[in-house]
Design a protein around this motif. Sequence first.
Motif, PDB file in Angstrom:
ATOM      1  N   GLU A 124      40.895  66.825  32.315  1.00  0.00           N
ATOM      2  CA  GLU A 124      40.237  65.526  32.455  1.00  0.00           C
ATOM      3  C   GLU A 124      40.844  64.462  31.555  1.00  0.00           C
ATOM      4  O   GLU A 124      40.595  63.272  31.712  1.00  0.00           O
ATOM      5  CB  GLU A 124      38.733  65.658  32.179  1.00  0.00           C
ATOM      6  CG  GLU A 124      38.349  65.911  30.719  1.00  0.00           C
ATOM      7  CD  GLU A 124      38.367  67.391  30.349  1.00  0.00           C
ATOM      8  OE1 GLU A 124      37.833  67.729  29.273  1.00  0.00           O
ATOM      9  OE2 GLU A 124      38.893  68.199  31.144  1.00  0.00           O
ATOM     10  N   ASN A 125      41.675  64.891  30.595  1.00  0.00           N
ATOM     11  CA  ASN A 125      42.321  63.937  29.697  1.00  0.00           C
ATOM     12  C   ASN A 125      43.620  63.372  30.250  1.00  0.00           C
ATOM     13  O   ASN A 125      44.262  62.550  29.604  1.00  0.00           O
ATOM     14  CB  ASN A 125      42.595  64.596  28.337  1.00  0.00           C
ATOM     15  CG  ASN A 125      41.309  64.793  27.546  1.00  0.00           C
ATOM     16  OD1 ASN A 125      40.304  64.152  27.826  1.00  0.00           O
ATOM     17  ND2 ASN A 125      41.342  65.669  26.571  1.00  0.00           N
ATOM     18  N   ILE A 126      44.030  63.840  31.416  1.00  0.00           N
ATOM     19  CA  ILE A 126      45.191  63.231  32.067  1.00  0.00           C
ATOM     20  C   ILE A 126      44.762  61.862  32.591  1.00  0.00           C
ATOM     21  O   ILE A 126      43.831  61.750  33.390  1.00  0.00           O
ATOM     22  CB  ILE A 126      45.708  64.109  33.231  1.00  0.00           C
ATOM     23  CG1 ILE A 126      46.243  65.432  32.686  1.00  0.00           C
ATOM     24  CG2 ILE A 126      46.790  63.375  34.021  1.00  0.00           C
ATOM     25  CD1 ILE A 126      46.651  66.421  33.763  1.00  0.00           C
ATOM     26  N   ILE A 127      45.408  60.826  32.091  1.00  0.00           N
ATOM     27  CA  ILE A 127      45.014  59.463  32.440  1.00  0.00           C
ATOM     28  C   ILE A 127      45.833  59.003  33.649  1.00  0.00           C
ATOM     29  O   ILE A 127      47.055  58.877  33.574  1.00  0.00           O
ATOM     30  CB  ILE A 127      45.240  58.491  31.261  1.00  0.00           C
ATOM     31  CG1 ILE A 127      44.559  59.020  29.985  1.00  0.00           C
ATOM     32  CG2 ILE A 127      44.728  57.099  31.622  1.00  0.00           C
ATOM     33  CD1 ILE A 127      43.061  59.190  30.101  1.00  0.00           C
ATOM     34  N   VAL A 128      45.137  58.772  34.748  1.00  0.00           N
ATOM     35  CA  VAL A 128      45.778  58.325  35.987  1.00  0.00           C
ATOM     36  C   VAL A 128      45.600  56.816  36.111  1.00  0.00           C
ATOM     37  O   VAL A 128      44.497  56.331  36.373  1.00  0.00           O
ATOM     38  CB  VAL A 128      45.178  59.038  37.216  1.00  0.00           C
ATOM     39  CG1 VAL A 128      45.795  58.486  38.503  1.00  0.00           C
ATOM     40  CG2 VAL A 128      45.406  60.543  37.129  1.00  0.00           C
TER      41      VAL A 128
ATOM     42  N   THR B  13      32.614  63.093  42.228  1.00  0.00           N
ATOM     43  CA  THR B  13      32.680  63.224  40.768  1.00  0.00           C
ATOM     44  C   THR B  13      33.502  64.428  40.317  1.00  0.00           C
ATOM     45  O   THR B  13      33.895  64.496  39.148  1.00  0.00           O
ATOM     46  CB  THR B  13      31.264  63.311  40.168  1.00  0.00           C
ATOM     47  OG1 THR B  13      30.556  64.400  40.794  1.00  0.00           O
ATOM     48  CG2 THR B  13      30.504  62.016  40.399  1.00  0.00           C
ATOM     49  N   ARG B  14      33.794  65.347  41.224  1.00  0.00           N
ATOM     50  CA  ARG B  14      34.663  66.477  40.852  1.00  0.00           C
ATOM     51  C   ARG B  14      36.064  65.991  40.494  1.00  0.00           C
ATOM     52  O   ARG B  14      36.772  66.655  39.726  1.00  0.00           O
ATOM     53  CB  ARG B  14      34.729  67.488  42.000  1.00  0.00           C
ATOM     54  CG  ARG B  14      33.421  68.220  42.268  1.00  0.00           C
ATOM     55  CD  ARG B  14      33.524  69.081  43.515  1.00  0.00           C
ATOM     56  NE  ARG B  14      33.766  68.289  44.716  1.00  0.00           N
ATOM     57  CZ  ARG B  14      33.877  68.781  45.940  1.00  0.00           C
ATOM     58  NH1 ARG B  14      33.784  70.086  46.134  1.00  0.00           N
ATOM     59  NH2 ARG B  14      34.096  67.996  46.973  1.00  0.00           N
ATOM     60  N   MET B  15      36.461  64.835  41.034  1.00  0.00           N
ATOM     61  CA  MET B  15      37.771  64.281  40.695  1.00  0.00           C
ATOM     62  C   MET B  15      37.872  63.972  39.202  1.00  0.00           C
ATOM     63  O   MET B  15      38.951  64.039  38.611  1.00  0.00           O
ATOM     64  CB  MET B  15      38.041  63.014  41.499  1.00  0.00           C
ATOM     65  CG  MET B  15      38.197  63.228  42.982  1.00  0.00           C
ATOM     66  SD  MET B  15      39.653  64.226  43.429  1.00  0.00           S
ATOM     67  CE  MET B  15      40.995  63.152  42.934  1.00  0.00           C
ATOM     68  N   LEU B  16      36.738  63.642  38.609  1.00  0.00           N
ATOM     69  CA  LEU B  16      36.737  63.287  37.184  1.00  0.00           C
ATOM     70  C   LEU B  16      36.880  64.511  36.289  1.00  0.00           C
ATOM     71  O   LEU B  16      37.032  64.376  35.069  1.00  0.00           O
ATOM     72  CB  LEU B  16      35.465  62.510  36.841  1.00  0.00           C
ATOM     73  CG  LEU B  16      35.258  61.216  37.654  1.00  0.00           C
ATOM     74  CD1 LEU B  16      33.947  60.555  37.280  1.00  0.00           C
ATOM     75  CD2 LEU B  16      36.428  60.259  37.443  1.00  0.00           C
TER      76      LEU B  16
ATOM     77  N   PRO C 279      40.539  58.259  35.702  1.00  0.00           N
ATOM     78  CA  PRO C 279      41.229  57.127  36.329  1.00  0.00           C
ATOM     79  C   PRO C 279      41.057  55.827  35.537  1.00  0.00           C
ATOM     80  O   PRO C 279      40.013  55.594  34.913  1.00  0.00           O
ATOM     81  CB  PRO C 279      40.537  57.014  37.686  1.00  0.00           C
ATOM     82  CG  PRO C 279      39.148  57.534  37.444  1.00  0.00           C
ATOM     83  CD  PRO C 279      39.282  58.599  36.387  1.00  0.00           C
ATOM     84  N   VAL C 280      42.096  54.999  35.592  1.00  0.00           N
ATOM     85  CA  VAL C 280      42.032  53.638  35.062  1.00  0.00           C
ATOM     86  C   VAL C 280      42.581  52.720  36.150  1.00  0.00           C
ATOM     87  O   VAL C 280      43.771  52.771  36.474  1.00  0.00           O
ATOM     88  CB  VAL C 280      42.862  53.462  33.775  1.00  0.00           C
ATOM     89  CG1 VAL C 280      42.722  52.033  33.256  1.00  0.00           C
ATOM     90  CG2 VAL C 280      42.444  54.458  32.715  1.00  0.00           C
ATOM     91  N   ILE C 281      41.706  51.907  36.724  1.00  0.00           N
ATOM     92  CA  ILE C 281      42.109  50.991  37.790  1.00  0.00           C
ATOM     93  C   ILE C 281      42.459  49.646  37.158  1.00  0.00           C
ATOM     94  O   ILE C 281      41.650  49.057  36.426  1.00  0.00           O
ATOM     95  CB  ILE C 281      40.977  50.806  38.819  1.00  0.00           C
ATOM     96  CG1 ILE C 281      40.492  52.174  39.326  1.00  0.00           C
ATOM     97  CG2 ILE C 281      41.451  49.944  39.984  1.00  0.00           C
ATOM     98  CD1 ILE C 281      39.195  52.103  40.116  1.00  0.00           C
TER      99      ILE C 281
ATOM    100  N   VAL D 107      37.184  55.615  28.594  1.00  0.00           N
ATOM    101  CA  VAL D 107      36.196  56.669  28.391  1.00  0.00           C
ATOM    102  C   VAL D 107      36.525  57.822  29.337  1.00  0.00           C
ATOM    103  O   VAL D 107      36.580  57.643  30.558  1.00  0.00           O
ATOM    104  CB  VAL D 107      34.760  56.160  28.660  1.00  0.00           C
ATOM    105  CG1 VAL D 107      33.757  57.306  28.526  1.00  0.00           C
ATOM    106  CG2 VAL D 107      34.417  55.029  27.692  1.00  0.00           C
ATOM    107  N   ILE D 108      36.752  58.998  28.744  1.00  0.00           N
ATOM    108  CA  ILE D 108      37.061  60.184  29.543  1.00  0.00           C
ATOM    109  C   ILE D 108      35.861  60.513  30.433  1.00  0.00           C
ATOM    110  O   ILE D 108      34.712  60.474  30.002  1.00  0.00           O
ATOM    111  CB  ILE D 108      37.388  61.386  28.626  1.00  0.00           C
ATOM    112  CG1 ILE D 108      38.575  61.064  27.712  1.00  0.00           C
ATOM    113  CG2 ILE D 108      37.652  62.641  29.448  1.00  0.00           C
ATOM    114  CD1 ILE D 108      39.850  60.751  28.433  1.00  0.00           C
TER     115      ILE D 108
END
Length: 348
Positions: free
Chosen positions: A5-9, A31-34, A39-41, A71-72
């Motif tokens: 979950e710490n991989i920032i996309v 929410t399973r994607m999180l 993600p950062v849009i 925020v993770i």
Amino acid sequence: MKKAENIIVGISVGDLNGIGSEIILKTFEDTRMLELCTPVIFANVKILSFIKKNLELTAQLHGIDKLDQIVIGKINVLNVWREGVDLNFGKNDDNVGKYAIKSFVAATKALKENQIDVLVTAPINKYNIQSDDFKFPGHTDYLDKELEGDALMLMVQDNLRVGLMTDHIPVNEVAKKLTEELIIKKINVIHQTLVQDFSINKPKIAVLALNPHAGDNGVIGNEDDKVLKPTIKKLFDKGKMVFGPFPADGFFGSGQYEKYDAVIATYHDQGLIPFKTLSFGNGVNYTAGLNKIRTSPDHGTAFDIAGKGIADHNSFREAVYLAIDIYNSRLSHAEISKNPLKTKEKQL
């Protein structure tokens, strides 16, 4: 290694009058994607909230003003701009195009500076993004300039991988571009990508012929005999498992492509037509050959269905999955390169 979950996309929002925002929000409504990434849009939280409400979506957005506020486990939206933007779904608008590029340029900068781990780009309109500050045909050409390496368009869907020797150029210029130097460079990029990004130790690569029937021994053009064949042989003799050139007309229909880890087409439509026929809606466009990771869905802005809430987000979701997979593959490859004995110990 980072926790999943710490991989920032990082995500560039694309053309706001198209389906980009919709497929992004639909992807992360689950929410399973999180659990796979954060993600950062790169956009504006008020605009995305408006689009979300208009489409009756439920994704919970978290607005931030700086990347150190990520925020993770949240869907972060970095406010790249503050002002409002007039939207008209399905319409080509030069002003909206400027915001697509603001988002993309900001996301690319964050990628270069390691503030995000990977970049996934939503579709842009190639006509309304042009300006004095941005004179590129699309994402790939800009990334090639900004990032280290040699960009190559690689279309991916499961084990089907189709790369391009030439991409966004007129067909009447293709033959002139197919030099020994270019062929060697592109095949080397594909080979390195398969090893580093897809964990394939000894990849097999097929090259499609430029002319019908691979030129029929010079009857239909001589580029295949004079340029492609000797160059492929030179690479094969140096140890790369490269084969061809194969006549393109029956290569995919016969299932021949399944014998190879990647196929290289000599020009855009030669590769993209069969790829999209086989994988439409689930394919991913990966920019191979760079020191950073960027993926995107295999479709455009889809103005005809924008704002209707009916866009299919599968390809965008697959683009997120692939970016994460390649990120992890590169970490593993780097670790193996540092400690090759560990791999031998595991095999024993």
